[in-house]
Motif scaffolding. Structure first.
Motif, PDB file in Angstrom:
ATOM      1  N   GLY A 168       4.424 -19.640   3.644  1.00 37.40           N
ATOM      2  CA  GLY A 168       3.201 -18.847   3.631  1.00 37.40           C
ATOM      3  C   GLY A 168       3.230 -17.754   4.687  1.00 37.40           C
ATOM      4  O   GLY A 168       2.214 -17.429   5.302  1.00 37.40           O
ATOM      5  N   ILE A 169       4.430 -17.197   4.883  1.00 39.41           N
ATOM      6  CA  ILE A 169       4.603 -16.156   5.897  1.00 39.41           C
ATOM      7  C   ILE A 169       4.709 -14.781   5.233  1.00 39.41           C
ATOM      8  O   ILE A 169       5.407 -14.611   4.233  1.00 39.41           O
ATOM      9  CB  ILE A 169       5.868 -16.434   6.747  1.00 39.41           C
ATOM     10  N   THR A 170       3.987 -13.817   5.789  1.00 38.18           N
ATOM     11  CA  THR A 170       4.125 -12.416   5.406  1.00 38.18           C
ATOM     12  C   THR A 170       4.868 -11.721   6.543  1.00 38.18           C
ATOM     13  O   THR A 170       4.348 -11.626   7.651  1.00 38.18           O
ATOM     14  CB  THR A 170       2.733 -11.772   5.211  1.00 38.18           C
ATOM     15  N   PHE A 171       6.088 -11.296   6.278  1.00 39.08           N
ATOM     16  CA  PHE A 171       6.942 -10.717   7.324  1.00 39.08           C
ATOM     17  C   PHE A 171       7.060  -9.212   7.097  1.00 39.08           C
ATOM     18  O   PHE A 171       7.474  -8.776   6.030  1.00 39.08           O
ATOM     19  CB  PHE A 171       8.336 -11.364   7.265  1.00 39.08           C
ATOM     20  N   VAL A 172       6.690  -8.437   8.108  1.00 39.97           N
ATOM     21  CA  VAL A 172       6.888  -6.986   8.025  1.00 39.97           C
ATOM     22  C   VAL A 172       7.939  -6.598   9.055  1.00 39.97           C
ATOM     23  O   VAL A 172       7.759  -6.833  10.256  1.00 39.97           O
ATOM     24  CB  VAL A 172       5.589  -6.199   8.291  1.00 39.97           C
ATOM     25  N   CYS A 173       9.033  -6.036   8.575  1.00 37.50           N
ATOM     26  CA  CYS A 173      10.128  -5.703   9.492  1.00 37.50           C
ATOM     27  C   CYS A 173      10.251  -4.196   9.693  1.00 37.50           C
ATOM     28  O   CYS A 173       9.993  -3.413   8.799  1.00 37.50           O
ATOM     29  CB  CYS A 173      11.436  -6.280   8.976  1.00 37.50           C
ATOM     30  N   GLY A 174      10.626  -3.833  10.896  1.00 41.49           N
ATOM     31  CA  GLY A 174      10.840  -2.420  11.205  1.00 41.49           C
ATOM     32  C   GLY A 174       9.545  -1.635  11.260  1.00 41.49           C
ATOM     33  O   GLY A 174       9.462  -0.528  10.738  1.00 41.49           O
ATOM     34  N   ALA A 175       8.528  -2.204  11.923  1.00 42.05           N
ATOM     35  CA  ALA A 175       7.199  -1.620  11.874  1.00 42.05           C
ATOM     36  C   ALA A 175       6.815  -0.897  13.159  1.00 42.05           C
ATOM     37  O   ALA A 175       5.678  -0.982  13.613  1.00 42.05           O
ATOM     38  CB  ALA A 175       6.176  -2.719  11.550  1.00 42.05           C
ATOM     39  N   GLY A 176       7.748  -0.173  13.763  1.00 41.22           N
ATOM     40  CA  GLY A 176       7.439   0.607  14.959  1.00 41.22           C
ATOM     41  C   GLY A 176       7.224   2.069  14.598  1.00 41.22           C
ATOM     42  O   GLY A 176       6.486   2.375  13.670  1.00 41.22           O
ATOM     43  N   ALA A 177       7.893   2.969  15.328  1.00 37.05           N
ATOM     44  CA  ALA A 177       7.740   4.404  15.036  1.00 37.05           C
ATOM     45  C   ALA A 177       8.757   4.829  13.989  1.00 37.05           C
ATOM     46  O   ALA A 177       8.415   5.281  12.909  1.00 37.05           O
ATOM     47  CB  ALA A 177       7.899   5.217  16.316  1.00 37.05           C
ATOM     48  N   THR A 178      10.050   4.660  14.331  1.00 37.57           N
ATOM     49  CA  THR A 178      11.090   4.891  13.339  1.00 37.57           C
ATOM     50  C   THR A 178      12.164   3.841  13.513  1.00 37.57           C
ATOM     51  O   THR A 178      12.793   3.807  14.553  1.00 37.57           O
ATOM     52  CB  THR A 178      11.668   6.325  13.399  1.00 37.57           C
ATOM     53  N   PRO A 179      12.321   2.949  12.550  1.00 33.06           N
ATOM     54  CA  PRO A 179      11.543   2.882  11.311  1.00 33.06           C
ATOM     55  C   PRO A 179      10.130   2.380  11.572  1.00 33.06           C
ATOM     56  O   PRO A 179       9.889   1.740  12.587  1.00 33.06           O
ATOM     57  CB  PRO A 179      12.325   1.883  10.467  1.00 33.06           C
ATOM     58  N   GLY A 180       9.256   2.665  10.645  1.00 34.46           N
ATOM     59  CA  GLY A 180       7.887   2.193  10.747  1.00 34.46           C
ATOM     60  C   GLY A 180       6.924   3.297  10.358  1.00 34.46           C
ATOM     61  O   GLY A 180       6.719   3.572   9.179  1.00 34.46           O
ATOM     62  N   PHE A 181       6.381   3.948  11.364  1.00 33.43           N
ATOM     63  CA  PHE A 181       5.424   5.030  11.146  1.00 33.43           C
ATOM     64  C   PHE A 181       6.046   6.140  10.285  1.00 33.43           C
ATOM     65  O   PHE A 181       5.474   6.561   9.271  1.00 33.43           O
ATOM     66  CB  PHE A 181       5.046   5.581  12.526  1.00 33.43           C
ATOM     67  N   LEU A 182       7.237   6.577  10.687  1.00 36.46           N
ATOM     68  CA  LEU A 182       7.843   7.719   9.987  1.00 36.46           C
ATOM     69  C   LEU A 182       8.374   7.303   8.614  1.00 36.46           C
ATOM     70  O   LEU A 182       8.397   8.110   7.681  1.00 36.46           O
ATOM     71  CB  LEU A 182       8.942   8.345  10.848  1.00 36.46           C
ATOM     72  N   THR A 183       8.786   6.050   8.481  1.00 34.67           N
ATOM     73  CA  THR A 183       9.183   5.549   7.158  1.00 34.67           C
ATOM     74  C   THR A 183       7.982   5.591   6.225  1.00 34.67           C
ATOM     75  O   THR A 183       8.089   5.986   5.055  1.00 34.67           O
ATOM     76  CB  THR A 183       9.670   4.087   7.261  1.00 34.67           C
ATOM     77  N   GLY A 184       6.834   5.160   6.746  1.00 33.57           N
ATOM     78  CA  GLY A 184       5.608   5.183   5.960  1.00 33.57           C
ATOM     79  C   GLY A 184       5.220   6.611   5.580  1.00 33.57           C
ATOM     80  O   GLY A 184       4.820   6.870   4.438  1.00 33.57           O
ATOM     81  N   ALA A 185       5.359   7.528   6.531  1.00 28.23           N
ATOM     82  CA  ALA A 185       5.031   8.930   6.250  1.00 28.23           C
ATOM     83  C   ALA A 185       5.930   9.477   5.140  1.00 28.23           C
ATOM     84  O   ALA A 185       5.479  10.208   4.252  1.00 28.23           O
ATOM     85  CB  ALA A 185       5.176   9.767   7.516  1.00 28.23           C
ATOM     86  N   ALA A 186       7.207   9.108   5.184  1.00 23.97           N
ATOM     87  CA  ALA A 186       8.138   9.556   4.140  1.00 23.97           C
ATOM     88  C   ALA A 186       7.735   8.979   2.785  1.00 23.97           C
ATOM     89  O   ALA A 186       7.756   9.668   1.765  1.00 23.97           O
ATOM     90  CB  ALA A 186       9.567   9.147   4.494  1.00 23.97           C
ATOM     91  N   ALA A 187       7.339   7.719   2.777  1.00 28.50           N
ATOM     92  CA  ALA A 187       6.938   7.071   1.523  1.00 28.50           C
ATOM     93  C   ALA A 187       5.711   7.758   0.941  1.00 28.50           C
ATOM     94  O   ALA A 187       5.614   7.962  -0.275  1.00 28.50           O
ATOM     95  CB  ALA A 187       6.651   5.587   1.764  1.00 28.50           C
ATOM     96  N   LEU A 188       4.776   8.128   1.805  1.00 27.63           N
ATOM     97  CA  LEU A 188       3.568   8.783   1.306  1.00 27.63           C
ATOM     98  C   LEU A 188       3.876  10.211   0.845  1.00 27.63           C
ATOM     99  O   LEU A 188       3.442  10.630  -0.237  1.00 27.63           O
ATOM    100  CB  LEU A 188       2.486   8.804   2.387  1.00 27.63           C
ATOM    101  N   ALA A 189       4.650  10.928   1.645  1.00 29.58           N
ATOM    102  CA  ALA A 189       4.975  12.320   1.304  1.00 29.58           C
ATOM    103  C   ALA A 189       5.740  12.412  -0.010  1.00 29.58           C
ATOM    104  O   ALA A 189       5.707  13.440  -0.692  1.00 29.58           O
ATOM    105  CB  ALA A 189       5.784  12.957   2.440  1.00 29.58           C
ATOM    106  N   ALA A 190       6.411  11.329  -0.376  1.00 27.61           N
ATOM    107  CA  ALA A 190       7.192  11.305  -1.619  1.00 27.61           C
ATOM    108  C   ALA A 190       6.301  11.322  -2.865  1.00 27.61           C
ATOM    109  O   ALA A 190       6.785  11.585  -3.970  1.00 27.61           O
ATOM    110  CB  ALA A 190       8.085  10.063  -1.645  1.00 27.61           C
TER     111      ALA A 190
END
Lengths: 355, 355
Positions: A168-190
């Motif tokens: 019952g674990i939800t694991f989020v990996c690489g959730a800092g700035a890069t990867p993380g914030f900027l990865t998310g920004a790339a996903a949204l910009a796509a």
């Protein structure tokens, strides 16, 4: 959202700044923090001010037995920070007690902890997966978040996805700035595009005042320079690190870094890992950013146009702000997912609108 | 992610472009599309090419009884598009059949439909909530997505949140470009900050070739001009709309628009609605954007700095690309949420990392 209780494993730069940032956020209550020598637990909420004041410039990272690292922690580097002897690290806080089993102690308390941030950026490559495994084997039902940068760790976590789901674990990996914030920004910009040709992540970090606290990060960055890898960078003495920094007059440019953004974007179906480039400039002698952190996503629209969407961080936003804000944002989202039974291993881009 | 089946209510510009964009996306199968006069259903997947070819320049928007609108659809404007008589709208497709109850017909098929896009941008203000209610009352368990721009609709949906949750509906409202894509960008850009002072959303749209298809959108925009509101804009004749457009030489600038971005960002806890400004420039005589679509988020970091993060869309990305890509992205995320039992009413910013 409802109140979220969380623990921090590791009270180095990232762990301490996460505790600090959480004080500015709604609905986050830090209830445990540990390092290799000690643990502070208060299920009503830690006194973060006291804990930070007691541990600032006082990081426990000495080699020890059952410690958060289990690694050669010379890699945390530096001599200006108190790292050994009585009162090293979190035990300097009046809320803490010494322990030889800090991780186990957190696991023992974890039934009342919604999320655990693994703020252990510079350890052996399988340390995070093994630590997560311990939580799963103890039947932890909650969130684990790491801020790692290493592509290969993600595969190791994926191999354990079934174990996490069963627990019952939800694991989020690489959730800092890069990867993380900027990865998310790339996903949204796509989202403008039906096909992504290229993602360029370019960061600037000015780290004068944060240098002592972030020597581990600097060492990790050096591993990306020509002629070095993670293993050889780990073997460098502090003096050798300083010599490299001096050689570059304190300003080191990185190109084609092997950062996890690539596998995290591929994993989310946004583009091939090979289409992602990560680079940046680190200045350890100034707090001014040497270059503006920018994400460029180039793709093709459904109506046949080619364009580049851009995300830029203000130069005034520090690395710490861009690591810890997003880390807590992803953590809160993961708690939301966990509470409705959404378990498994996720990258930051998986927590953005699906491509 | 696993295959997602979806339906489109409304086959105007947004509905048809959504069907088209879905052809470029993995894992999306359009299985139903309707307008006021007809419905096409194929649970193995519609032939989108045939449907678009048959309906392009052929939009059914005549006033009719039990029709998707129920509104005075002169608001869809224009005379260049075939809107009446035999073969108007979706029934021109060989996959479609006439019906007087298109929405009910989709509801009747909805057990096999994961998500429904309500592509009905220009109707009476309670039409979307009432339509959603019908799905809930029929026991629909799935996703509803709209691309509305009206703040007050969100409150109406929130009032029905319990009904949606009981039925098992995940509703995402305002999931187009703005609100939608740009609201999400603002939510992500806010992650550097612990306090957001201001969100500025500024859009450029060049709509020469899409003008006929998007007269409803143009009319909605005119409602934001000084001296107009939604009601008075609805009463304007096509000739009066043309006169307003002519007065502005085809290029109309909007300031301080009452767009739903404000309430959607406040709802997600990112800032006060009053701190959000939306404006933009619409050019109906050129496909070139008259200005670059930009989101600026200004805030304060935990370490006391003030900065502005920026998100910019390439001028080459059309309004259609920036509406329909994100709409489908939010739709896929909502299906993911729905499948794990995450029900209720969500704005785009709620599908981004929590602030």
């Amino acid at each position: 959202m409802d109140d979220v209780t969380f623990a921090v494993l590791g009270t180095g730069g990232i762990g301490r700044r996460t505790l600090e940032v959480s004080q500015h956020k709604d609905g986050l209550t830090p209830v445990a923090a540990c390092d290799r020598n000690g643990i502070a637990v208060d299920h009503d909420g830690l006194d973060v001010g006291e804990l930070l004041a007691a541990t600032e410039g006082n990081v426990a990272s000495e080699h020890a037995g059952n410690a958060p690292s289990g690694d050669d922690t010379r890699t945390d580097g530096g001599t200006a920070v108190k790292r050994h002897g009585e009162g090293a690290g979190v035990v300097a806080s009046e809320q803490a007690r010494p322990t030889e089993t800090p991780i186990q102690d957190v696991i023992d308390e974890s039934a009342a902890i919604d999320a655990v941030l693994l703020a252990l950026p510079n350890l052996t490559h399988d340390f995070i997966p093994r630590t997560a495994e311990r939580f799963a084997e103890a039947g932890y039902e909650g969130v684990l978040v790491d801020v790692l940068k290493r592509s290969r760790v993600i595969g190791m976590l994926d191999e354990r996805a079934d174990l996490f789901e069963e627990s019952g674990i939800t694991f989020v990996c690489g959730a800092g700035a890069t990867p993380g914030f900027l990865t998310g920004a790339a996903a949204l910009a796509a989202q403008s595009f039906v096909e992504v040709d290229e993602v360029e992540i370019w960061w600037g970090v000015g780290l004068k005042s944060g240098y002592e606290d972030n020597r581990g990060t600097v060492r990790e960055d050096i591993a990306h320079l020509d002629g070095y890898d993670i293993e050889s960078a780990r073997e460098l003495s502090d003096a050798e690190i300083e010599a490299i920094v001096d050689d570059h007059d304190g300003v080191i440019e990185f190109e084609d870094m092997e950062h996890a953004d690539d596998v995290l974007l591929e994993r989310a179906g946004i583009c091939d890992a090979a289409d992602v480039t990560v680079g940046g400039i680190l200045d350890v002698r100034s707090d001014e950013k040497p270059t503006t952190t920018t994400v460029r996503v180039t793709g093709r629209t459904f109506d046949g146009e080619r364009g580049t969407n851009t995300f830029q961080l203000d130069d005034a936003t520090s690395m710490a702000a861009n690591v810890n804000g997003p880390a807590l944002g992803y953590l809160k989202t993961a708690v939301r997912m966990n509470r409705v039974g959404d378990y498994g291993v996720f990258g930051p881009a998986d927590l953005l609108p699906v491509f």
